[in-house]
Motif scaffolding. Structure first.
Motif, short mmCIF file in Angstrom:
data_model
loop_
_atom_site.label_atom_id
_atom_site.label_comp_id
_atom_site.label_asym_id
_atom_site.label_seq_id
_atom_site.Cartn_x
_atom_site.Cartn_y
_atom_site.Cartn_z
N THR A 4 0.84 -1.20 0.00
CA THR A 4 0.00 0.00 0.00
C THR A 4 0.87 1.25 0.00
O THR A 4 2.06 1.21 0.32
N ARG A 5 0.27 2.34 -0.36
CA ARG A 5 0.99 3.62 -0.34
C ARG A 5 1.46 3.96 1.07
O ARG A 5 2.56 4.47 1.27
N GLY A 6 0.61 3.66 2.06
CA GLY A 6 1.00 3.92 3.44
C GLY A 6 2.21 3.12 3.86
O GLY A 6 3.07 3.61 4.61
N GLU A 7 2.31 1.88 3.41
CA GLU A 7 3.46 1.05 3.74
C GLU A 7 4.73 1.58 3.07
O GLU A 7 5.81 1.51 3.65
N ILE A 8 4.58 2.10 1.85
CA ILE A 8 5.73 2.72 1.18
C ILE A 8 6.21 3.92 1.98
O ILE A 8 7.42 4.11 2.19
N GLU A 9 5.27 4.73 2.45
CA GLU A 9 5.63 5.92 3.23
C GLU A 9 6.28 5.53 4.54
O GLU A 9 7.23 6.19 5.01
N GLN A 10 5.81 4.45 5.15
CA GLN A 10 6.39 4.00 6.41
C GLN A 10 7.83 3.55 6.22
O GLN A 10 8.71 3.84 7.04
N ILE A 11 8.10 2.84 5.12
CA ILE A 11 9.45 2.36 4.85
C ILE A 11 10.39 3.51 4.50
O ILE A 11 11.52 3.59 4.99
N ARG A 12 9.92 4.44 3.67
CA ARG A 12 10.78 5.53 3.21
C ARG A 12 10.90 6.63 4.23
O ARG A 12 11.83 7.43 4.19
N GLY A 13 9.94 6.72 5.16
CA GLY A 13 10.00 7.75 6.17
C GLY A 13 9.58 9.12 5.69
O GLY A 13 9.91 10.13 6.29
N VAL A 14 8.85 9.18 4.58
CA VAL A 14 8.40 10.45 4.02
C VAL A 14 7.16 10.19 3.18
O VAL A 14 7.00 9.09 2.62
N ALA A 15 6.29 11.18 3.10
CA ALA A 15 5.06 11.04 2.32
C ALA A 15 5.39 10.89 0.83
O ALA A 15 6.33 11.51 0.33
N VAL A 16 4.60 10.09 0.14
CA VAL A 16 4.78 9.89 -1.29
C VAL A 16 4.03 10.98 -2.04
O VAL A 16 2.84 11.19 -1.83
N ASN A 17 4.74 11.69 -2.90
CA ASN A 17 4.10 12.71 -3.73
C ASN A 17 3.06 12.06 -4.63
O ASN A 17 3.36 11.09 -5.34
N PRO A 18 1.81 12.56 -4.62
CA PRO A 18 0.78 11.96 -5.49
C PRO A 18 1.17 11.93 -6.96
O PRO A 18 0.73 11.04 -7.70
N ASN A 19 2.00 12.89 -7.40
CA ASN A 19 2.41 12.92 -8.80
C ASN A 19 3.26 11.70 -9.17
O ASN A 19 3.28 11.28 -10.33
N ILE A 20 3.97 11.14 -8.18
CA ILE A 20 4.78 9.95 -8.45
C ILE A 20 3.88 8.76 -8.76
O ILE A 20 4.09 8.05 -9.75
N ILE A 21 2.89 8.52 -7.91
CA ILE A 21 1.95 7.43 -8.14
C ILE A 21 1.21 7.65 -9.46
O ILE A 21 1.01 6.71 -10.25
N LYS A 22 0.83 8.91 -9.73
CA LYS A 22 0.13 9.23 -10.98
C LYS A 22 1.01 8.91 -12.19
O LYS A 22 0.55 8.31 -13.17
N THR A 23 2.29 9.29 -12.12
CA THR A 23 3.21 9.03 -13.23
C THR A 23 3.38 7.54 -13.46
O THR A 23 3.37 7.06 -14.60
N LEU A 24 3.53 6.76 -12.39
CA LEU A 24 3.70 5.31 -12.52
C LEU A 24 2.45 4.67 -13.12
O LEU A 24 2.55 3.73 -13.91
N HIS A 25 1.27 5.18 -12.75
CA HIS A 25 0.03 4.67 -13.33
C HIS A 25 -0.06 5.05 -14.81
O HIS A 25 -0.46 4.23 -15.64
N GLU A 26 0.31 6.30 -15.13
CA GLU A 26 0.23 6.76 -16.51
C GLU A 26 1.17 5.97 -17.42
O GLU A 26 0.85 5.72 -18.59
N ARG A 27 2.31 5.59 -16.91
CA ARG A 27 3.24 4.78 -17.68
C ARG A 27 2.83 3.31 -17.67
O ARG A 27 3.47 2.48 -18.33
N ASN A 28 1.77 3.01 -16.95
CA ASN A 28 1.27 1.64 -16.83
C ASN A 28 2.33 0.69 -16.29
O ASN A 28 2.42 -0.46 -16.69
N TRP A 29 3.15 1.19 -15.37
CA TRP A 29 4.16 0.37 -14.71
C TRP A 29 3.61 -0.26 -13.44
O TRP A 29 4.14 -1.27 -12.97
N ILE A 30 2.57 0.34 -12.86
CA ILE A 30 1.96 -0.22 -11.66
C ILE A 30 0.45 -0.27 -11.85
O ILE A 30 -0.10 0.41 -12.72
#
Length: 243
Positions: free
Chosen positions: A107-133
């Protein structure tokens, strides 16, 4: 059917398609589509792969099928034929993509917990747009957060046939480029640095408790140009812009 003719048709089809083709798709271009033609197509693929061993092109099997692409050793000079800049991605984007590849479903929350910082929504959007995730489900907890996993297009882009082909943590190089630390069972802590890690090798890996915050890393991803692609000749890969 003449072996040389079959090989020529297979080669021309792979070059013209501009995308990976399966054996079934390659077989379908012939008038005869029985089992013998399928075997001849497979033989032609093997022969072409051997012929390309010493050339600037390579015939590679990826998740979606077979494709002819530029060999990595000559990709840099060939890229000068295209004026647009190659795709560059921020470190934060590569960290997020790597964690999804390692720990999916996550989950996005688990990613944030591991990295120790909030995930920029644009990153998830870009990965979805590239159809990588893609969303593969929802965690059975309050809020039902989305579970993220990689796609076939992700494997194709990084020239992988299956998730098992991702390198293990121990194989990753330039370990200091990323600060997300994971502990391998029976091994010292390693640092994740590449968007092509081993899912199976890291499936049970647990993050260390103390993670260094990275408050300034989740800026918007870098230039998202698609990079040079023409007539089935694909120079795949990504570059970290160091931000």
């Amino acid at each position: 059917m003449n072996h040389q003719y079959v090989k020529n048709v297979v080669e021309a089809s792979l070059l013209a398609a501009g995308r990976p083709l399966t054996v079934e798709e390659l077989t379908s271009v012939f008038d005869e589509r029985d089992g013998s033609i399928a075997e001849e197509v497979k033989t032609a693929i093997d022969a072409l792969g051997a012929e390309y061993e010493t050339r600037g092109l390579e015939l590679l099997e990826v998740s979606s099928g077979f494709r002819i692409q530029i060999r990595a050793a000559v990709a840099q000079p060939v890229s000068r034929l295209w004026q647009e800049r190659p795709a560059k991605y921020s470190r934060a984007l590569l960290e997020t993509l790597a964690l999804i590849a390692y720990r999916q479903p996550i989950t996005r929350g688990e990613i944030e917990q591991i990295r120790g910082v909030a995930v920029n929504p644009n990153i998830i959007k870009t990965l979805h747009e590239r159809n990588w995730i893609r969303v593969v489900g929802h965690r059975d907890v309050p809020g039902k957060p989305e579970l993220l996993g990689t796609t076939r297009e992700f494997l194709d882009y990084f020239s992988l046939k299956k998730l098992d082909d991702l390198p293990t943590l121990a194989q990753l190089k330039e370990l200091e480029d990323l600060r997300v630390q994971l502990t391998l069972p029976g091994a010292e802590a390693q640092v994740l640095t590449d968007p092509e890690p081993s899912l199976d090798a890291a499936a049970d890996v647990e993050p260390q408790a103390d993670l260094e915050p990275q408050a300034d890393e989740d800026e918007e991803p870098g230039a998202e140009n698609s990079g040079p692609r023409a007539q089935g000749l694909v120079a795949s890969g990504a570059q970290d812009d160091g931000t």
